[in-house]
Design an enzyme around this catalytic site. Structure first.
Site, PDB file in Angstrom:
ATOM      1  N   ASP A   9       0.811  -1.220   0.000  1.00 12.26           N
ATOM      2  CA  ASP A   9       0.000   0.000   0.000  1.00 12.26           C
ATOM      3  C   ASP A   9       0.842   1.267   0.000  1.00 12.26           C
ATOM      4  OD1 ASP A   9      -2.370  -1.606   0.217  1.00 12.26           O
ATOM      5  OD2 ASP A   9      -1.789  -1.933   2.289  1.00 12.26           O
ATOM      6  N   LYS A  12       2.123   1.992  -5.010  1.00 15.37           N
ATOM      7  CA  LYS A  12       2.780   1.429  -6.207  1.00 15.37           C
ATOM      8  C   LYS A  12       1.916   1.620  -7.433  1.00 15.37           C
ATOM      9  CE  LYS A  12       2.963  -2.687  -4.486  1.00 15.37           C
ATOM     10  NZ  LYS A  12       2.598  -2.413  -3.098  1.00 15.37           N
ATOM     11  N   GLY A  36      -4.361  -4.596  -4.198  1.00 14.92           N
ATOM     12  CA  GLY A  36      -5.430  -3.657  -4.526  1.00 14.92           C
ATOM     13  C   GLY A  36      -4.770  -2.390  -5.000  1.00 14.92           C
ATOM     14  N   HIS A  37      -4.718  -2.197  -6.290  1.00 15.46           N
ATOM     15  CA  HIS A  37      -4.037  -1.018  -6.811  1.00 15.46           C
ATOM     16  C   HIS A  37      -5.065   0.037  -7.189  1.00 15.46           C
ATOM     17  CE1 HIS A  37      -0.216  -3.568  -7.788  1.00 15.46           C
ATOM     18  NE2 HIS A  37      -0.364  -3.308  -6.511  1.00 15.46           N
ATOM     19  N   GLN A 214       2.035  -6.463  -3.322  1.00 17.22           N
ATOM     20  CA  GLN A 214       2.495  -6.594  -1.939  1.00 17.22           C
ATOM     21  C   GLN A 214       3.846  -5.877  -1.811  1.00 17.22           C
ATOM     22  OE1 GLN A 214       1.309  -9.855  -3.455  1.00 17.22           O
ATOM     23  NE2 GLN A 214      -0.562  -8.794  -2.992  1.00 17.22           N
TER      24      GLN A 214
HETATM   25  P1  IMP Z   1      -2.362 -12.884   1.984  1.00 16.00           P
HETATM   26  O1  IMP Z   1      -1.470 -12.307   0.946  1.00 16.00           O
HETATM   27  O2  IMP Z   1      -3.829 -12.659   1.717  1.00 16.00           O
HETATM   28  O3  IMP Z   1      -2.043 -14.303   2.297  1.00 16.00           O
HETATM   29  O4  IMP Z   1      -2.084 -12.080   3.347  1.00 16.00           O
HETATM   30  C1  IMP Z   1      -0.846 -12.185   4.044  1.00 16.00           C
HETATM   31  C2  IMP Z   1      -0.418 -10.834   4.601  1.00 16.00           C
HETATM   32  O5  IMP Z   1      -0.102  -9.974   3.526  1.00 16.00           O
HETATM   33  C3  IMP Z   1      -1.501 -10.106   5.413  1.00 16.00           C
HETATM   34  O6  IMP Z   1      -0.854  -9.340   6.430  1.00 16.00           O
HETATM   35  C4  IMP Z   1      -2.124  -9.156   4.398  1.00 16.00           C
HETATM   36  O7  IMP Z   1      -2.735  -8.045   5.010  1.00 16.00           O
HETATM   37  C5  IMP Z   1      -0.887  -8.773   3.615  1.00 16.00           C
HETATM   38  N1  IMP Z   1      -1.191  -8.333   2.245  1.00 16.00           N
HETATM   39  C6  IMP Z   1      -1.450  -9.114   1.171  1.00 16.00           C
HETATM   40  N2  IMP Z   1      -1.637  -8.352   0.073  1.00 16.00           N
HETATM   41  C7  IMP Z   1      -1.472  -7.081   0.457  1.00 16.00           C
HETATM   42  C8  IMP Z   1      -1.497  -5.842  -0.243  1.00 16.00           C
HETATM   43  O8  IMP Z   1      -1.680  -5.754  -1.461  1.00 16.00           O
HETATM   44  N3  IMP Z   1      -1.280  -4.716   0.503  1.00 16.00           N
HETATM   45  C9  IMP Z   1      -1.023  -4.779   1.842  1.00 16.00           C
HETATM   46  N4  IMP Z   1      -0.972  -5.910   2.525  1.00 16.00           N
HETATM   47  C10 IMP Z   1      -1.189  -7.062   1.846  1.00 16.00           C
HETATM   48 MG    MG Z   2      -2.964  -2.065  -1.911  1.00 16.60          MG
END
Ligand code: IMP
Ligand code: MG
Length: 416
Positions: A9, A12, A36-37, A214
């Site tokens: 977040d 990007k 989530g972009h 991520q």
């Molecule tokens: P998962 O990717 O859904 O397995 O989540 C694992 C961890 O990564 C959690 O702490 C999520 O909140 C974090 N996470 C996954 N995708 C994002 C993202 O796009 N932005 C921020 N945190 C993320």
């Molecule tokens: Mg995001």
């Protein structure tokens, strides 16, 4: 390539969108619809989770082999944005199946207080099946018979887990097979050899941009395990995730907020205590794009950012949301960690317990009161804001080439 330098977040999407204007091809190499972009231009807001954001600008958008793909999300995004650009999907990417989502939800519930705080989109279980060689891939969509057979084999095992271990509802073969055959019909025309495609584009002198999802501290190997995602967001992973050699990557742009946020659980040394954290959350609009969760907010952490520079080989930094820091009288910046034995370090702790125990050592920088929206370059920033940017550059020995001062594509300042 563009990589998140914190816990995700960082903005990007916005930086990729800006750089995509100069690119021909935009690729994602890892992750799935946990990303989530948010892209804002021409007064419109677009939230995109799976297809590379370059599609919005009419580019070729490539989803590489290292991604996990939720076909329902891809179909919805194609309906919304497909006409704008060109889409290519690697046949080697793995599919997120309904049981992955069910298992992600059930296992987080089961972990209770020990939960990771995942986005519950099935990301972890899909990557786990990939590593176990039980996954179903995009290329399996090409043949309805093979697809049905693979779903049948998988369900024979997954339904046992769902019913006996997680005590939830099993899935019906005909329902899932029918649903996925529907997605298959929509997606077949887009399945391609994306490694060959990107290699050819590079040989033809086209400009290729890699869009990290991520971020560094969520990396499965180099992040704050176990509070991480199940893929490798770090820069080097772009080569494996797309299927090109590592020497094809010329530049690595790290994206960092001017402060820090984190969603989900896990240690966070520079997290702000008390009502100042809420103030930052409100000013920055810090709520998750995918899950709507409140993001935890903290002061800029240069120890963690220095680590991100190292593990990614970041050679330029984009510092986003500097405008959110306007109107704080003083800005603490974490420059070192105090460790359990009372010593201080510039280096990110290699072990989980040391990171847990790390206390931030702050340097206080001067705040500014002027809004930043009238500035058109870094040079025009108020003195204190420019000093903040220069402090980051000195501490990290990396040039800050872009500074974000607002939500719109146009609100990114360059140096000159
Ligand atoms: P998962 O990717 O859904 O397995 O989540 C694992 C961890 O990564 C959690 O702490 C999520 O909140 C974090 N996470 C996954 N995708 C994002 C993202 O796009 N932005 C921020 N945190 C993320
Ligand atoms: Mg995001």
């Amino acid at each position: 390539m563009v990589v998140g330098a914190q816990w995700g977040d960082e903005g990007k999407g916005k930086i990729v969108d800006l750089l995509a204007q100069e690119a021909d091809v935009v690729c994602r190499y890892q992750g799935g619809p946990n990303a989530g972009h948010t892209i804002i231009f021409g007064g419109e807001t677009h939230k995109i989770r799976q297809i590379p954001t370059g599609i919005l600008s009419g580019k070729v958008a490539v989803l590489g082999a290292g991604c996990v793909v939720d076909p329902e999300v891809v179909v919805a995004e194609l309906d919304a944005y497909g006409e704008r650009g060109t889409f290519c999907l690697s046949g080697n990417a793995h599919l997120i199946m309904p049981w992955h989502v069910a298992i992600d939800q059930a296992s987080e519930r089961r972990l209770g207080k020990l939960q990771i705080g995942t986005t519950r989109r099935g990301i972890g279980p899909a990557y786990a099946d990939k590593a176990s060689r039980l996954g179903i891939r995009v290329q399996d969509l090409l043949d309805p018979k093979i697809l049905r057979q693979k779903i049948e084999v998988a369900l024979a095992e997954k339904n046992l887990w769902l019913e006996r271990v997680y005590e939830t509802e099993p899935f019906d073969l005909e329902t899932v097979a029918g649903q996925y055959e529907g997605y298959a019909q929509r997606l077949r025309p887009y399945v391609a050899d994306t490694s060959l495609y990107v290699d050819t584009a590079l040989r033809e002198g086209k400009r290729v941009l890699f869009e990290g999802a991520q971020a560094t501290l969520l990396d499965l190997d180099h992040g704050t395990y176990p509070f991480v995602t199940s893929s490798n967001p770090v820069a080097a992973s772009a080569a494996t995730g797309v299927g090109i050699g590592p020497r094809r990557i010329d530049h690595v742009v790290g994206v960092s907020k001017a402060y820090v946020t984190r969603v989900g659980e896990g240690p966070f040394p520079s997290e702000i205590a008390g009502s100042e954290q809420e103030r930052m959350r409100e000013l920055g609009g810090e709520y998750g794009t995918v899950t709507g969760r409140e993001r935890r907010c903290g002061w800029l952490d240069l120890v963690a950012l220095r680590y991100a520079v190292r593990v990614n080989g970041i050679d330029q930094l984009a510092l986003t949301k500097l405008d959110v820091l306007s109107h704080f009288a003083e800005l603490p910046v974490c420059v070192r960690y105090r460790t359990r034995d009372g010593s201080e370090t510039h280096d990110f702790p290699a072990h989980q317990s040391d990171f847990h125990a790390a206390e931030p050592v702050y340097e206080l920088l001067e705040g500014w009161n002027e809004p930043l929206d009238t500035c058109s370059s870094v040079a025009e920033l108020p003195d204190a804001a420019r000093s903040y940017v220069e402090f980051v550059e000195r501490e990290l020995e990396v040039e800050v080439t872009l500074v974000g001062t607002g939500a719109e594509r146009s609100s990114v300042l360059t140096r000159a």
